[in-house]
Design a protein around this motif. Structure first.
Motif, mmCIF file in Angstrom:
data_model
loop_
_atom_site.group_PDB
_atom_site.id
_atom_site.type_symbol
_atom_site.label_atom_id
_atom_site.label_comp_id
_atom_site.label_asym_id
_atom_site.label_seq_id
_atom_site.Cartn_x
_atom_site.Cartn_y
_atom_site.Cartn_z
ATOM 1 N N HIS A 147 0.826 -1.208 0.000
ATOM 2 C CA HIS A 147 0.000 0.000 0.000
ATOM 3 C C HIS A 147 0.863 1.262 0.000
ATOM 4 O O HIS A 147 0.413 2.323 -0.429
ATOM 5 N N LEU A 148 2.083 1.148 0.476
ATOM 6 C CA LEU A 148 2.973 2.304 0.569
ATOM 7 C C LEU A 148 3.731 2.479 -0.741
ATOM 8 O O LEU A 148 4.954 2.425 -0.789
ATOM 9 N N LYS A 149 2.985 2.672 -1.818
ATOM 10 C CA LYS A 149 3.605 2.709 -3.133
ATOM 11 C C LYS A 149 3.636 4.130 -3.674
ATOM 12 O O LYS A 149 2.807 4.964 -3.331
ATOM 13 N N SER A 150 4.589 4.386 -4.529
ATOM 14 C CA SER A 150 4.733 5.713 -5.115
ATOM 15 C C SER A 150 4.596 5.618 -6.628
ATOM 16 O O SER A 150 4.930 4.606 -7.236
ATOM 17 N N MET A 151 4.106 6.715 -7.253
ATOM 18 C CA MET A 151 3.822 6.692 -8.675
ATOM 19 C C MET A 151 5.101 6.585 -9.502
ATOM 20 O O MET A 151 5.097 6.048 -10.605
ATOM 21 N N ASP A 152 6.234 7.091 -8.972
ATOM 22 C CA ASP A 152 7.457 7.091 -9.776
ATOM 23 C C ASP A 152 8.016 5.678 -9.965
ATOM 24 O O ASP A 152 8.872 5.471 -10.817
ATOM 25 N N LYS A 153 7.531 4.703 -9.187
ATOM 26 C CA LYS A 153 7.947 3.310 -9.363
ATOM 27 C C LYS A 153 6.721 2.434 -9.587
ATOM 28 O O LYS A 153 6.630 1.334 -9.058
ATOM 29 N N TYR A 154 5.786 2.935 -10.372
ATOM 30 C CA TYR A 154 4.498 2.260 -10.516
ATOM 31 C C TYR A 154 4.666 0.841 -11.037
ATOM 32 O O TYR A 154 4.012 -0.087 -10.527
ATOM 33 N N ASP A 155 5.501 0.622 -12.052
ATOM 34 C CA ASP A 155 5.632 -0.707 -12.652
ATOM 35 C C ASP A 155 6.007 -1.752 -11.599
ATOM 36 O O ASP A 155 5.408 -2.833 -11.529
ATOM 37 N N TYR A 156 7.014 -1.417 -10.788
ATOM 38 C CA TYR A 156 7.455 -2.366 -9.766
ATOM 39 C C TYR A 156 6.377 -2.572 -8.707
ATOM 40 O O TYR A 156 6.035 -3.713 -8.352
ATOM 41 N N HIS A 157 5.825 -1.476 -8.185
ATOM 42 C CA HIS A 157 4.836 -1.595 -7.118
ATOM 43 C C HIS A 157 3.586 -2.330 -7.601
ATOM 44 O O HIS A 157 2.981 -3.088 -6.838
ATOM 45 N N LEU A 386 -12.951 6.517 3.934
ATOM 46 C CA LEU A 386 -12.536 7.844 3.475
ATOM 47 C C LEU A 386 -11.666 7.706 2.229
ATOM 48 O O LEU A 386 -10.938 6.711 2.081
ATOM 49 N N PRO A 387 -11.714 8.688 1.348
ATOM 50 C CA PRO A 387 -10.875 8.613 0.142
ATOM 51 C C PRO A 387 -9.409 8.800 0.480
ATOM 52 O O PRO A 387 -9.069 9.386 1.525
ATOM 53 N N PRO A 388 -8.502 8.322 -0.378
ATOM 54 C CA PRO A 388 -7.069 8.540 -0.150
ATOM 55 C C PRO A 388 -6.769 10.029 -0.001
ATOM 56 O O PRO A 388 -7.291 10.858 -0.752
ATOM 57 N N GLY A 389 -5.971 10.372 1.010
ATOM 58 C CA GLY A 389 -5.598 11.772 1.218
ATOM 59 C C GLY A 389 -6.594 12.569 2.025
ATOM 60 O O GLY A 389 -6.404 13.779 2.214
ATOM 61 N N ALA A 390 -7.670 11.937 2.534
ATOM 62 C CA ALA A 390 -8.646 12.670 3.349
ATOM 63 C C ALA A 390 -7.953 13.292 4.557
ATOM 64 O O ALA A 390 -7.052 12.699 5.155
ATOM 65 N N TYR A 391 -8.372 14.501 4.910
ATOM 66 C CA TYR A 391 -7.780 15.260 6.013
ATOM 67 C C TYR A 391 -6.257 15.419 5.840
ATOM 68 O O TYR A 391 -5.515 15.532 6.811
ATOM 69 N N LYS A 392 -5.821 15.384 4.580
ATOM 70 C CA LYS A 392 -4.392 15.537 4.225
ATOM 71 C C LYS A 392 -3.525 14.455 4.874
ATOM 72 O O LYS A 392 -2.354 14.676 5.170
ATOM 73 N N LEU A 393 -4.122 13.287 5.089
ATOM 74 C CA LEU A 393 -3.383 12.185 5.704
ATOM 75 C C LEU A 393 -2.704 11.348 4.639
ATOM 76 O O LEU A 393 -3.292 11.032 3.607
ATOM 77 N N ASP A 394 -1.480 10.985 4.897
ATOM 78 C CA ASP A 394 -0.751 10.028 4.070
ATOM 79 C C ASP A 394 -0.177 8.990 5.019
ATOM 80 O O ASP A 394 0.819 9.252 5.701
ATOM 81 N N PRO A 395 -0.805 7.802 5.103
ATOM 82 C CA PRO A 395 -0.340 6.786 6.064
ATOM 83 C C PRO A 395 1.134 6.428 5.918
ATOM 84 O O PRO A 395 1.760 5.969 6.867
ATOM 85 N N ARG A 396 1.698 6.640 4.722
ATOM 86 C CA ARG A 396 3.119 6.318 4.527
ATOM 87 C C ARG A 396 4.006 7.142 5.442
ATOM 88 O O ARG A 396 5.118 6.733 5.791
ATOM 89 N N LEU A 397 3.536 8.343 5.848
ATOM 90 C CA LEU A 397 4.359 9.224 6.654
ATOM 91 C C LEU A 397 4.296 8.886 8.134
ATOM 92 O O LEU A 397 5.103 9.388 8.911
ATOM 93 N N TYR A 398 3.331 8.054 8.514
ATOM 94 C CA TYR A 398 3.073 7.887 9.940
ATOM 95 C C TYR A 398 3.358 6.501 10.497
ATOM 96 O O TYR A 398 3.315 6.319 11.700
ATOM 97 N N TYR A 399 3.640 5.556 9.633
ATOM 98 C CA TYR A 399 3.679 4.191 10.172
ATOM 99 C C TYR A 399 4.989 3.811 10.804
ATOM 100 O O TYR A 399 5.035 3.280 11.896
ATOM 101 N N PHE A 400 6.120 4.066 10.113
ATOM 102 C CA PHE A 400 7.371 3.486 10.612
ATOM 103 C C PHE A 400 8.064 4.415 11.590
ATOM 104 O O PHE A 400 8.306 5.540 11.318
#
Length: 400
Positions: A147-157, A386-400
Motif C-alpha cells: 500500500h505504501l507505493k509511489s507513482m514514480d515506481k508504478y511498474d514495480y509496485h 474515506l478517500p485517499p488523502g482525506a484530512y491531508k493524511l498520508d499513512p506512509r508518513l506515519y507508520y514506521f
C-alpha cells in the motif's frame, strides 16, 4: 451528460473507471471510437442536458444494494487452510527486507527485457519464494507494505502488489505452495513486456488514442517473447501471462477468450491486476478508495470476472482493505492495518486523528473485535470509508 457505464469493460478502454462527464464534441468523438453505446447517469448529469421525457422516467438506484450483499459475503465462515503463524509486527520486519530485494530483481528484469534478454529465473525464484512464505505466514504485513507505493515506481509496485494479492487469494483458497509460487511469478512478469514500450506512451497524462491503446496492448506479446527466451518457465505461468487481459464475457484481449476458456490463474491475475490498477496513483488517473474498488468488482462479477472468484476475493481483502482510511463511530480517524479473518467488518485500525480531526501526538492501535462478544453498546465500529488523502493524511508518513 455523465457517462457511468460503457458497452464494453472499462478496463479495456482509456477512460476512467469512475465515469466522467462529456464536456465537448471531442469527448463524444473519443467515446465513439471505442463504443457503440454508453449509459448516462441522470443524477450526476446536468439536468438541462437530459430530455424531459427521459428525466421523468428515471428511477433512482439504491446505492446500498451492492453494499448489503458485499457485507453478507464477509460474514461467511470457511476453514482457514493456512492459519496466521506470526504476528503482523514480526512479519513486517522480514517483509521490509524482502521488498528491497524484490525491487532490485524487478529493475534487473526490466533492464534485461529492454536489451532483448530472457528472465533470470533462478534469481527471480530466490526473490519470489521468501515473499510467498511471508504472505502464507501472515498476509497483512506484505499487503500493508504494498500500500505504501509511489507513482514514480508504478511498474514495480504494481507487479509486487498483484503478486502479493494473488498469493493472499491463493492462500485463502488453500492452493499448495508450488501453485502459490507460480501465481506470484506470473503476476511479477505479466507486464514485463511494457519495458519495450516508450516511456512517453506509458506515462501519458491524457487519454490514449485508439492507435496508442492498441500499441499498449502489444505488451502481452512482448512479455511472451521475453518468456520465449527463458528456459524453465512453467506453462501455467505462460498461460497466465497470455490471458491476464482476457475477460469473463469475452470482451478482453488478445484472443477474446471467455469463461472457462481463460485458465484459472489468468482469471485470478486479471482480477488482481484490475483491483490494484484502479486503487493506484497513475499518470493519467487518480486512485479510487479501496472500498469503492471492492464495490466495482462486485458490479463487474459475471461480466469482467468470474462471480465466484470475485466473492472469494472480497472475503480475502474485506470491505475496508488494509491501508484504507476510515472514520470510527466515535469520530476518530485511522488507517486499517490488519484484517480479522471471518470478521472483515471489524479490522484492526491505527488511530491517527482524534474526534476533532486533529493529528495525535502518539498514534495507537485498536482492535474492532473487542466488545463484540459482550455486545457492549460502546463497542467502536467503522461508520464510513474515506478517500485517499482525506484530512491531508498520508499513512506512509506515519507508520514506521
Amino acid at each position: 451528460m455523465f457517462v457511468s457505464s460503457l458497452d464494453r469493460p472499462w478496463l479495456e478502454s482509456p477512460f476512467p473507471v469512475q465515469g466522467f462527464p462529456v464536456k465537448s464534441t471531442r469527448d463524444r468523438d473519443e467515446l465513439g471510437e471505442f463504443c457503440n453505446s454508453v449509459y448516462v447517469d441522470v443524477r450526476r448529469s446536468r439536468i438541462a442536458s437530459i430530455p424531459k421525457h427521459i428525466l421523468s422516467q428515471s428511477e433512482p438506484v439504491d446505492p446500498a444494494s451492492n453494499s448489503a450483499q458485499i457485507y453478507a459475503l464477509t460474514r461467511r465462515r470457511r476453514p482457514t487452510p493456512y492459519p496466521k503463524a506470526t504476528s503482523r509486527k514480526e512479519e513486517m520486519r522480514r517483509a521490509k527486507t524482502h521488498c528491497q530485494a524484490m525491487e532490485s530483481v524487478y529493475l534487473t528484469l526490466q533492464h534485461d527485457a529492454r536489451n532483448n534478454r530472457g528472465v533470470n529465473l533462478p534469481e527471480l525464484k530466490s526473490a519470489i519464494e521468501p515473499m510467498v512464505r511471508s504472505v502464507v505466514r501472515n498476509p497483512d504485513a506484505y499487503i500493508w507494505l504494498t500500500h505504501l507505493k509511489s507513482m514514480d515506481k508504478y511498474d514495480y509496485h504494481h507487479a509486487l502488489s498483484c503478486a502479493v494479492l494473488a498469493v493472499a487469494f491463493g492462500r485463502h483458497l488453500g492452493l499448495p505452495m508450488a501453485q502459490l509460487n507460480a501465481l506470484a511469478t506470473g503476476c511479477f512478469l505479466f507486464d514485463i513486456g511494457k519495458a519495450k514500450l516508450p516511456g512517453k506512451l506509458l506515462n501519458n497524462t491524457r487519454r490514449l488514442t485508439r492507435d496508442e491503446f492498441e500499441r499498449v496492448k502489444q505488451h502481452v506479446n512482448f512479455s511472451l517473447d521475453i518468456l520465449g527466451q527463458t528456459r524453465g518457465i512453467d506453462n501455467q505461468i505462460r498461460a497466465m501471462i497470455q490471458t491476464h487481459h482476457e475477460r469473463y464475457n469475452g470482451g478482453g484481449y488478445p484472443a477474446g477468450l471467455s469463461g472457462d476458456q481463460i485458465p484459472l490463474f489468468g482469471r485470478i491475475a486479471g482480477m488482481v491486476d484490475a483491483y490494484d490498477a484502479i486503487t493506484s496513483q497513475r499518470p493519467y488517473c487518480q486512485p479510487i478508495p479501496a472500498y469503492t474498488a471492492i464495490d466495482l468488482l462486485y458490479q463487474w462479477r459475471g461480466i469482467d470476472f468470474q462471480s465466484e472468484l470475485v466473492e472469494q476475493f472480497i472475503q480475502v481483502v474485506g470491505i475496508y482493505p488494509v491501508g484504507s482510511l476510515v472514520e470510527l463511530s466515535n469520530g476518530t480517524v485511522g488507517v486499517v492495518i490488519c484484517q480479522n479473518e471471518h470478521l472483515r467488518l471489524h479490522p484492526q485500525v491505527m488511530i491517527l486523528l482524534d474526534s476533532k480531526k486533529q493529528l495525535l501526538e502518539e498514534f495507537y492501535e485498536i482492535d474492532l473485535r473487542n466488545g463484540l462478544d459482550d455486545q457492549d453498546p460502546h463497542t467502536l465500529s467503522i461508520t464510513r470509508g474515506l478517500p485517499p488523502g482525506a484530512y491531508k493524511l498520508d499513512p506512509r508518513l506515519y507508520y514506521f
